[in-house]
Design an enzyme around this catalytic site. Structure first.
Site, mmCIF file in Angstrom:
data_model
loop_
_atom_site.group_PDB
_atom_site.id
_atom_site.type_symbol
_atom_site.label_atom_id
_atom_site.label_comp_id
_atom_site.label_asym_id
_atom_site.label_seq_id
_atom_site.Cartn_x
_atom_site.Cartn_y
_atom_site.Cartn_z
ATOM 1 N N GLY A 285 2.682 21.382 -28.037
ATOM 2 C CA GLY A 285 2.669 22.666 -27.332
ATOM 3 C C GLY A 285 1.701 23.632 -27.984
ATOM 4 O O GLY A 285 0.487 23.413 -27.987
ATOM 5 N N VAL A 286 2.274 24.672 -28.574
ATOM 6 C CA VAL A 286 1.476 25.718 -29.230
ATOM 7 C C VAL A 286 0.503 25.110 -30.254
ATOM 8 O O VAL A 286 -0.605 25.614 -30.434
ATOM 9 C CB VAL A 286 2.426 26.721 -29.935
ATOM 10 C CG1 VAL A 286 1.652 27.720 -30.783
ATOM 11 C CG2 VAL A 286 3.263 27.461 -28.915
ATOM 12 N N TYR A 287 0.915 24.043 -30.917
ATOM 13 C CA TYR A 287 0.084 23.457 -31.972
ATOM 14 C C TYR A 287 -1.047 22.565 -31.447
ATOM 15 O O TYR A 287 -1.831 22.026 -32.234
ATOM 16 C CB TYR A 287 0.945 22.731 -32.999
ATOM 17 C CG TYR A 287 1.616 23.669 -34.001
ATOM 18 C CD1 TYR A 287 1.380 25.050 -33.992
ATOM 19 C CD2 TYR A 287 2.481 23.175 -34.987
ATOM 20 C CE1 TYR A 287 1.987 25.901 -34.906
ATOM 21 C CE2 TYR A 287 3.085 24.028 -35.908
ATOM 22 C CZ TYR A 287 2.837 25.386 -35.872
ATOM 23 O OH TYR A 287 3.434 26.224 -36.790
ATOM 24 N N GLY B 3 8.453 28.375 -27.761
ATOM 25 C CA GLY B 3 8.607 26.967 -27.382
ATOM 26 C C GLY B 3 9.989 26.419 -27.647
ATOM 27 O O GLY B 3 11.005 27.104 -27.471
ATOM 28 N N VAL B 4 10.030 25.194 -28.121
ATOM 29 C CA VAL B 4 11.315 24.524 -28.346
ATOM 30 C C VAL B 4 12.083 25.203 -29.495
ATOM 31 O O VAL B 4 13.308 25.263 -29.483
ATOM 32 C CB VAL B 4 11.084 23.002 -28.550
ATOM 33 C CG1 VAL B 4 10.432 22.679 -29.861
ATOM 34 C CG2 VAL B 4 12.386 22.244 -28.403
ATOM 35 N N ASP B 5 11.358 25.740 -30.442
ATOM 36 C CA ASP B 5 11.970 26.464 -31.570
ATOM 37 C C ASP B 5 12.778 27.664 -31.050
ATOM 38 O O ASP B 5 13.963 27.850 -31.399
ATOM 39 C CB ASP B 5 10.838 26.928 -32.505
ATOM 40 C CG ASP B 5 11.307 27.392 -33.871
ATOM 41 O OD1 ASP B 5 12.502 27.236 -34.186
ATOM 42 O OD2 ASP B 5 10.456 27.915 -34.632
HETATM 43 N N1 AR6 Z 1 13.281 21.104 -24.815
HETATM 44 C C1 AR6 Z 1 12.381 20.116 -25.014
HETATM 45 N N2 AR6 Z 1 11.065 20.325 -25.183
HETATM 46 C C2 AR6 Z 1 10.641 21.600 -25.111
HETATM 47 C C3 AR6 Z 1 11.494 22.701 -24.891
HETATM 48 C C4 AR6 Z 1 12.882 22.414 -24.723
HETATM 49 N N3 AR6 Z 1 13.780 23.374 -24.522
HETATM 50 N N4 AR6 Z 1 10.746 23.835 -24.879
HETATM 51 C C5 AR6 Z 1 9.458 23.475 -25.049
HETATM 52 N N5 AR6 Z 1 9.390 22.121 -25.184
HETATM 53 P P1 AR6 Z 1 6.132 23.723 -28.971
HETATM 54 P P2 AR6 Z 1 4.631 22.833 -31.345
HETATM 55 C C6 AR6 Z 1 8.210 21.257 -25.385
HETATM 56 O O1 AR6 Z 1 5.075 24.730 -28.648
HETATM 57 O O2 AR6 Z 1 3.465 22.472 -30.511
HETATM 58 C C7 AR6 Z 1 6.789 27.498 -31.985
HETATM 59 O O3 AR6 Z 1 6.495 28.855 -31.796
HETATM 60 C C8 AR6 Z 1 6.843 21.806 -25.054
HETATM 61 O O4 AR6 Z 1 6.612 21.780 -23.658
HETATM 62 O O5 AR6 Z 1 7.556 24.140 -28.852
HETATM 63 O O6 AR6 Z 1 5.070 21.902 -32.433
HETATM 64 C C9 AR6 Z 1 7.140 27.184 -33.440
HETATM 65 O O7 AR6 Z 1 7.839 28.243 -34.063
HETATM 66 C C10 AR6 Z 1 5.944 20.848 -25.821
HETATM 67 O O8 AR6 Z 1 5.724 19.642 -25.065
HETATM 68 O O9 AR6 Z 1 5.961 23.147 -30.497
HETATM 69 C C11 AR6 Z 1 5.802 26.950 -34.042
HETATM 70 O O10 AR6 Z 1 5.190 28.166 -34.407
HETATM 71 C C12 AR6 Z 1 6.785 20.488 -27.041
HETATM 72 O O11 AR6 Z 1 8.121 20.937 -26.761
HETATM 73 C C13 AR6 Z 1 5.011 26.291 -32.938
HETATM 74 O O12 AR6 Z 1 5.606 26.749 -31.721
HETATM 75 C C14 AR6 Z 1 6.327 21.152 -28.333
HETATM 76 O O13 AR6 Z 1 5.845 22.472 -28.043
HETATM 77 C C15 AR6 Z 1 5.130 24.799 -32.972
HETATM 78 O O14 AR6 Z 1 4.293 24.243 -31.997
#
Ligand code: AR6
Length: 175
Positions: free
Chosen positions: A123-125, A31-33
């Site tokens: 997202g994932v969470y 994801g964003v991480d």
């Molecule tokens: N820019 C902005 N938003 C984004 C981007 C980006 N480049 N990429 C994804 N998103 P998530 P969580 C959005 O899953 O739910 C990771 O593996 C995405 O569409 O990134 O807090 C971490 O290491 C969604 O709306 O974060 C943790 O293990 C939002 O960002 C876990 O995921 C959050 O999705 C954290 O899960």
């Protein structure tokens, strides 16, 4: 403090601090991480490893926040926070509020005038985007600015951006 809603990729934002929706390991993920680590380069992982070893041997607790440099990002700092994982039963809104509030407080301590947030935990969470929008927007609106001039919510998809626009309009209409 101005609140802006932006659709796009948070790694491209020209702000002083970007918030990373990390996990407790601080060692990267999807994801964003993953996007932030790819854009910042390997020095970010090195900095996170060091933090993990020296300050958070048991991992960064859910709801807390910690900063590193931004390395290859346009942003000067990355503020890493851990949102609650609904898929693991972490559904207490207070945990998500704390992730937003502690990230803002960290930005204030750094002296950042502009901060960009992703939709933490949406997202994932597995949190519902509407709950994330309500908690995130409320927390930012209630936070004393303390030098922060602009807070951006950078939403990766149009449907999530639309949810944030609707929630912000609702909150504004209640003022
Ligand atoms: N820019 C902005 N938003 C984004 C981007 C980006 N480049 N990429 C994804 N998103 P998530 P969580 C959005 O899953 O739910 C990771 O593996 C995405 O569409 O990134 O807090 C971490 O290491 C969604 O709306 O974060 C943790 O293990 C939002 O960002 C876990 O995921 C959050 O999705 C954290 O899960």
């Amino acid at each position: 403090m101005e609140i802006a809603l932006v659709t796009g990729d948070i790694t491209r934002r020209n702000v002083q601090a970007v918030v990373n929706a990390a996990n407790s390991s601080l060692l990267g993920g999807g994801g964003v991480d993953g996007a932030i680590h790819r854009a910042a380069g390997p020095e970010l992982l090195e900095a996170c490893r060091k933090l993990r070893e020296e300050t958070y041997p048991g991992g960064l607790p859910v709801g807390e926040a910690v900063a590193t440099e931004g390395f290859g990002l346009p942003a000067r700092w990355v503020i890493h926070t851990v949102g609650p994982n609904a898929r693991a039963g972490q559904t207490d809104p207070e945990l998500l509020r704390a992730a937003f509030a502690n990230s803002l407080q960290t930005a204030v301590s750094l002296g950042a005038s502009s901060v960009a947030f992703p939709a933490i935990s949406a997202g994932v969470y597995g949190w519902d985007a509407r709950d994330v929008a309500e908690i995130g927007l409320r927390t930012v609106r209630e936070h004393p600015g303390n030098g922060i001039e602009t807070v951006e919510f950078v939403l990766f998809s149009d449907p999530v951006a639309q949810v944030f626009r609707t929630v912000l309009a609702d909150l504004d209409s209640r003022d």
